[in-house]
Every structure is written in C-alpha cells, then in structure tokens.
Scaffold this active site. Structure first.
Site, mmCIF file in Angstrom:
data_model
loop_
_atom_site.group_PDB
_atom_site.id
_atom_site.type_symbol
_atom_site.label_atom_id
_atom_site.label_comp_id
_atom_site.label_asym_id
_atom_site.label_seq_id
_atom_site.Cartn_x
_atom_site.Cartn_y
_atom_site.Cartn_z
ATOM 1 N N GLY A 14 0.830 -1.215 0.000
ATOM 2 C CA GLY A 14 0.000 0.000 0.000
ATOM 3 C C GLY A 14 0.850 1.244 0.000
ATOM 4 C CG ASN A 64 -7.584 -6.381 -3.295
ATOM 5 O OD1 ASN A 64 -7.177 -6.330 -2.132
ATOM 6 N ND2 ASN A 64 -8.854 -6.157 -3.604
ATOM 7 C CB VAL A 65 -2.867 -7.068 0.212
ATOM 8 C CG1 VAL A 65 -1.732 -6.248 -0.370
ATOM 9 C CG2 VAL A 65 -3.807 -6.190 1.043
ATOM 10 C CB SER A 139 -4.486 2.599 14.218
ATOM 11 O OG SER A 139 -5.329 3.675 14.610
ATOM 12 C CE1 TYR A 152 -7.611 1.226 10.346
ATOM 13 C CE2 TYR A 152 -8.164 2.553 12.275
ATOM 14 C CZ TYR A 152 -7.301 2.250 11.228
ATOM 15 O OH TYR A 152 -6.135 2.977 11.072
ATOM 16 C CB ILE A 185 -1.485 10.618 9.622
ATOM 17 C CG1 ILE A 185 -0.800 9.837 10.751
ATOM 18 C CG2 ILE A 185 -0.462 11.150 8.620
ATOM 19 C CD1 ILE A 185 0.137 10.632 11.630
HETATM 20 N N1 NAP Z 1 -4.206 8.218 8.032
HETATM 21 C C1 NAP Z 1 -4.278 8.118 9.349
HETATM 22 O O1 NAP Z 1 -4.710 9.053 10.055
HETATM 23 C C2 NAP Z 1 -3.827 6.847 10.038
HETATM 24 C C3 NAP Z 1 -3.828 6.838 11.437
HETATM 25 C C4 NAP Z 1 -3.425 5.675 12.093
HETATM 26 C C5 NAP Z 1 -3.040 4.569 11.353
HETATM 27 N N2 NAP Z 1 -3.056 4.614 9.992
HETATM 28 C C6 NAP Z 1 -2.632 3.411 9.271
HETATM 29 O O2 NAP Z 1 -1.597 3.719 8.343
HETATM 30 C C7 NAP Z 1 -1.701 2.869 7.197
HETATM 31 C C8 NAP Z 1 -1.753 3.708 5.931
HETATM 32 O O3 NAP Z 1 -2.840 4.592 6.024
HETATM 33 P P1 NAP Z 1 -3.059 5.780 4.974
HETATM 34 O O4 NAP Z 1 -4.019 6.712 5.629
HETATM 35 O O5 NAP Z 1 -1.757 6.266 4.479
HETATM 36 O O6 NAP Z 1 -3.826 4.979 3.802
HETATM 37 P P2 NAP Z 1 -4.329 5.496 2.379
HETATM 38 O O7 NAP Z 1 -4.101 6.923 2.157
HETATM 39 O O8 NAP Z 1 -5.695 4.974 2.262
HETATM 40 O O9 NAP Z 1 -3.333 4.702 1.377
HETATM 41 C C9 NAP Z 1 -3.448 3.367 1.288
HETATM 42 C C10 NAP Z 1 -2.463 2.804 0.243
HETATM 43 O O10 NAP Z 1 -2.725 1.423 0.188
HETATM 44 C C11 NAP Z 1 -3.219 1.052 -1.106
HETATM 45 N N3 NAP Z 1 -4.275 0.053 -0.861
HETATM 46 C C12 NAP Z 1 -5.449 0.215 -0.219
HETATM 47 N N4 NAP Z 1 -6.124 -0.949 -0.172
HETATM 48 C C13 NAP Z 1 -5.343 -1.883 -0.792
HETATM 49 C C14 NAP Z 1 -5.485 -3.267 -1.064
HETATM 50 N N5 NAP Z 1 -6.573 -3.958 -0.675
HETATM 51 N N6 NAP Z 1 -4.486 -3.905 -1.700
HETATM 52 C C15 NAP Z 1 -3.369 -3.241 -2.091
HETATM 53 N N7 NAP Z 1 -3.181 -1.926 -1.860
HETATM 54 C C16 NAP Z 1 -4.161 -1.257 -1.228
HETATM 55 C C17 NAP Z 1 -3.713 2.370 -1.732
HETATM 56 O O11 NAP Z 1 -3.675 2.385 -3.139
HETATM 57 P P3 NAP Z 1 -4.937 1.811 -4.018
HETATM 58 O O12 NAP Z 1 -6.142 2.527 -3.546
HETATM 59 O O13 NAP Z 1 -4.566 2.104 -5.442
HETATM 60 O O14 NAP Z 1 -4.993 0.348 -3.744
HETATM 61 C C18 NAP Z 1 -2.664 3.328 -1.164
HETATM 62 O O15 NAP Z 1 -1.452 3.223 -1.862
HETATM 63 C C19 NAP Z 1 -2.940 1.999 7.425
HETATM 64 O O16 NAP Z 1 -2.542 0.776 8.018
HETATM 65 C C20 NAP Z 1 -3.752 2.815 8.418
HETATM 66 O O17 NAP Z 1 -4.607 2.024 9.203
HETATM 67 C C21 NAP Z 1 -3.445 5.718 9.303
#
Ligand code: NAP
Length: 253
Positions: A14, A64-65, A139, A152, A185
């Site tokens: 991802g 897709n993972v 998280s 989640y 974030i």
């Molecule tokens: N953002 C926050 O505030 C926050 C806070 C705490 C923890 N986190 C954790 O940090 C991690 C990243 O979060 P993020 O906010 O950066 O996510 P994001 O912006 O939604 O980005 C997710 C990435 O993963 C890819 N992806 C999503 N579903 C997928 C799938 N089924 N198979 C393969 N690739 C997939 C997306 O590309 P495609 O859509 O093209 O697949 C994208 O590259 C996650 O584990 C999240 O729980 C985030």
C-alpha cells in the site's frame, strides 16, 4: 546517525499514497531497494518511475492484498526482482467504517491476514538477511476507545498481540518485529481530509485532543518506521512505538 539502510531490500504494501508512500520515499532516499504495491496500476507505475529516479532498484505490482494467491505471487515476484528481502512493512488497511458483518470480514482479511500471510511468506528471506525487520503499521485506535466499536480498531489491536508474540518466536532467526501506531495523520487525499469535509465536528474534536494543535504527517510516521526497520534499532523488538503527537492520554509503562 547512519541508520545502516543502504543496500537493504524493503517491501512495503500500500505504498503509492499517504503513509506507505512516505515510507518508500524515505527508505529509497536512505538507499534501500524497494518493492511496492497498490491496486491502481497507473499509480503503481507513477510511484515506480518517481522512486527509480533516486537511483535504487524498484519493483512495483498492481495487486489487491485481500486476494491471497495474487498477493503471495506478487511477494514472490518482488523477492526475485530485489534478490531477497530485509525489511517488510505491511501497511495496507481496509480502514474504518461502520460495521456490517461484511466489513468485519473485510477488515480481518485485509488488516490481519495480509500481515500474517506476508510475514509467513517472507520469513525465509528475512531469516537469510541476518538483519530481518518487520514493522507493522497499527493505529492508536487500538490503544484507547475511539469513536465507536469498529472492526478497524479491533483488527489493529489483534496486530499488536501478533507483533509481540511473533517477535518472541522469531528472535532467534535475527528477525525483529515492531509496530508503529500512528495517531491521526493528515494529508491531501487522506482519510482526515475526507472527514474534515464530511464530519467537521469529529475533525475539530480530534484536532483539539492534540497538545500541539496539529495533525501528524506521513513523513513523521515514515521516520519512525525507517528507524525501527533499520539495523540502528538492533536492540528494539516487540515494541509498539506510539507516534501520535500526544493524541492518546494513557500513561505508557
Ligand atoms: N491516516 C491516518 O490518520 C492513520 C492513522 C493511524 C493509522 N493509519 C494506518 O496507516 C496505514 C496507511 O494509512 P493511509 O491513511 O496512508 O492509507 P491510504 O491513504 O488509504 O493509502 C493506502 C495505500 O494502500 C493502497 N491500498 C489500499 N487498499 C489496498 C489493497 N486492498 N491492496 C493493495 N493496496 C491497497 C492504496 O492504493 P490503491 O487505492 O490504489 O490500492 C494506497 O497506496 C494503514 O494501516 C492505516 O490504518 C493511518
């Protein structure tokens, strides 16, 4: 401080956007060869092109993972192209959301199973590395009550106990396992930008809980991940690094 990352081979799931993208950018800047994936073929191609400009080897795949066979095949291909794997960062999440049974299954398959399958599939390579390092993305939603009883939050909690127990189990193979638990974030196109436009009240209350009055950035999480992934963190395993701007209120003993 030299993190000792040059020449290491890192696979991050991802990794075309958000936190995952910031992680691969930083690891590449530190001299790691990179394996990256996402579902969108075009965005994978863009990320591969951008990272290659840093002079490292980059292998990208549209996968897709959640699809176990396709995911495992992608991991195998990536290992072959990189010539091994020293660092694994399972970063994909199905995200939050209110909770049908269907969503619980999706969160289990994406958040938990993709992490477990990836760790198991890459284990021989991580062992061969001699400096194997797994950094699971958790998280703060797993650590304190947040908003509602969502799949989640529960799946991220499952990853914490998996991470700790795996670290004990494979420590003898010289593989370290840690979790980074980000707080909220904010980045363009990310969940919090969406929440700001759809649920201003939730956004503002969350911002207010941050002692320094701002959200974290993907780059700040990437620095925490890069350190834990690196040989510089050789003594740290089984840890959960909370990277949250002071968002959580519990005392960490
Ligand atoms: N953002 C926050 O505030 C926050 C806070 C705490 C923890 N986190 C954790 O940090 C991690 C990243 O979060 P993020 O906010 O950066 O996510 P994001 O912006 O939604 O980005 C997710 C990435 O993963 C890819 N992806 C999503 N579903 C997928 C799938 N089924 N198979 C393969 N690739 C997939 C997306 O590309 P495609 O859509 O093209 O697949 C994208 O590259 C996650 O584990 C999240 O729980 C985030």
């Amino acid at each position: 401080m030299d993190l000792g990352l040059r020449g290491k081979r890192a696979i991050v799931t991802g990794s075309t956007k958000g936190i995952g993208r910031a992680i691969v950018e930083l690891l590449a800047a530190e001299g790691c060869d990179i394996g990256l994936c996402a579902r969108s073929e075009d965005e994978v191609a863009d990320a591969v092109r951008d990272l290659k400009a840093r002079g490292v080897t980059v292998s990208g795949g549209a996968v897709n993972v959640r699809d176990a066979e396709a995911y495992k095949a992608w991991l195998d291909r990536t290992v072959e192209e990189l010539g091994g794997c020293d660092i694994f960062v399972p970063n994909v999440s199905a995200g939050g959301g209110m909770d049908s049974e269907k969503n619980w299954w999706k969160c289990f398959e994406v958040d938990v199973l993709h992490t477990v399958r990836g760790c198991e599939q890459l284990m021989p390579q991580l062992e061969k590395s001699g400096h194997g390092s797994i950094v699971i993305i958790g998280s703060t939603n797993a650590l304190e009550t947040f908003y509602a009883p969502m799949a989640y939050n529960a799946m991220k909690a499952a990853l914490l106990t998996y991470s700790k127990q795996l670290s004990q189990f494979i420590g003898r193979k010289n593989i370290r396992v840690n979790t980074v638990s980000p707080g909220p974030i904010y980045f363009e196109g990310g969940a919090w930008e969406m929440i700001k436009s759809t649920n201003q009240k939730m956004h503002d209350a969350t911002l207010k809980a941050m002692p320094n009055g701002r959200f974290g950035t993907p780059e700040e999480i990437a620095r925490a991940v890069a350190f834990l992934a690196s040989p510089a963190a050789s003594i740290i395993t089984g840890a959960n690094l909370v990277a949250d701007n002071g968002f959580t209120k519990r005392v960490q003993y």
